[in-house]
Design a protein around this motif. Structure first.
Motif, mmCIF file in Angstrom:
data_model
loop_
_atom_site.group_PDB
_atom_site.id
_atom_site.type_symbol
_atom_site.label_atom_id
_atom_site.label_comp_id
_atom_site.label_asym_id
_atom_site.label_seq_id
_atom_site.Cartn_x
_atom_site.Cartn_y
_atom_site.Cartn_z
ATOM 1 N N ASP A 21 0.814 -1.215 0.000
ATOM 2 C CA ASP A 21 0.000 0.000 0.000
ATOM 3 C C ASP A 21 0.852 1.271 0.000
ATOM 4 N N GLY A 22 2.171 1.113 -0.150
ATOM 5 C CA GLY A 22 3.057 2.273 -0.166
ATOM 6 C C GLY A 22 3.381 2.810 1.215
ATOM 7 N N GLY A 23 2.950 2.111 2.251
ATOM 8 C CA GLY A 23 3.189 2.546 3.624
ATOM 9 C C GLY A 23 4.609 2.263 4.084
ATOM 10 N N ILE A 24 4.809 2.332 5.372
ATOM 11 C CA ILE A 24 6.127 2.185 5.982
ATOM 12 C C ILE A 24 6.298 0.792 6.557
ATOM 13 N N ILE A 25 7.481 0.241 6.376
ATOM 14 C CA ILE A 25 7.869 -1.021 7.007
ATOM 15 C C ILE A 25 8.906 -0.673 8.065
ATOM 16 N N LEU A 26 8.726 -1.210 9.260
ATOM 17 C CA LEU A 26 9.702 -1.000 10.332
ATOM 18 C C LEU A 26 10.707 -2.140 10.299
ATOM 19 N N TYR A 27 11.990 -1.793 10.186
ATOM 20 C CA TYR A 27 13.041 -2.802 10.089
ATOM 21 C C TYR A 27 13.809 -2.924 11.398
ATOM 22 N N ASN A 28 14.230 -4.140 11.692
ATOM 23 C CA ASN A 28 15.037 -4.441 12.853
ATOM 24 C C ASN A 28 16.194 -5.325 12.377
ATOM 25 N N VAL A 29 17.394 -5.049 12.846
ATOM 26 C CA VAL A 29 18.562 -5.829 12.454
ATOM 27 C C VAL A 29 18.931 -6.756 13.608
ATOM 28 N N LEU A 30 19.047 -8.049 13.315
ATOM 29 C CA LEU A 30 19.411 -9.054 14.309
ATOM 30 C C LEU A 30 20.841 -9.509 14.074
#
Length: 147
Positions: free
Chosen positions: A54-63
């Motif tokens: 939908d063109g929204g935001i994805i929250l990323y986390n680095v492990l």
């Protein structure tokens, strides 16, 4: 007045939360880093691809995990730059702490692995692979423990 209200509510669109998104397709990082905890230089871990339908935001986390680990109990976890950026900028001191947690002793060279998770609307996905970084820790004063 009734006609105006009917027109406003009649034109209202229903909103549906779209939690569909794709994960990045490629992880990038330097192959090796010689750490200097007093350095102001940064090391950037980045990824390509990934988008919300939908063109929204994805929250990323680095492990981060030890070499051979499966990220089920990561040694460190950090949100990406600004939480939704497609990179994580780390200082040498932060990398030194991660290397120590991965079992790399001072004045030795070792390796640890990293991957990315993405989250949108309560749905979390993990990148299928991982990338690795070889680090050489310095000799002498190490990061002071928190306690």
């Amino acid at each position: 007045m009734i006609t105006l209200l009917a027109a406003v509510f009649g034109c209202a669109q229903k909103f549906e939360l779209d939690t569909n998104f794709t994960m990045p397709t490629e992880l990038e990082s330097p192959a090796s880093v010689t750490l200097d905890v007093t350095s102001s230089e940064t090391v950037v871990l980045s990824w390509k691809g990934g988008f919300a339908n939908d063109g929204g935001i994805i929250l990323y986390n680095v492990l981060f995990d030890e070499e051979g680990g499966d990220f089920s109990e990561p040694i460190a976890s950090m949100p990406s730059d600004l939480g939704a950026g497609s990179q994580l900028t780390l200082t040498h001191a932060q990398l030194n702490t991660i290397a120590r947690n991965a079992g790399v002793k001072p004045n030795e060279t070792g390796k640890f692995i990293w991957t990315v998770t993405g989250a949108k609307g309560g749905v979390t996905k993990k990148f299928d692979g991982f990338n690795s970084i070889t680090v050489t820790r310095g000799e002498g004063i190490d990061n002071m423990p928190e306690k």
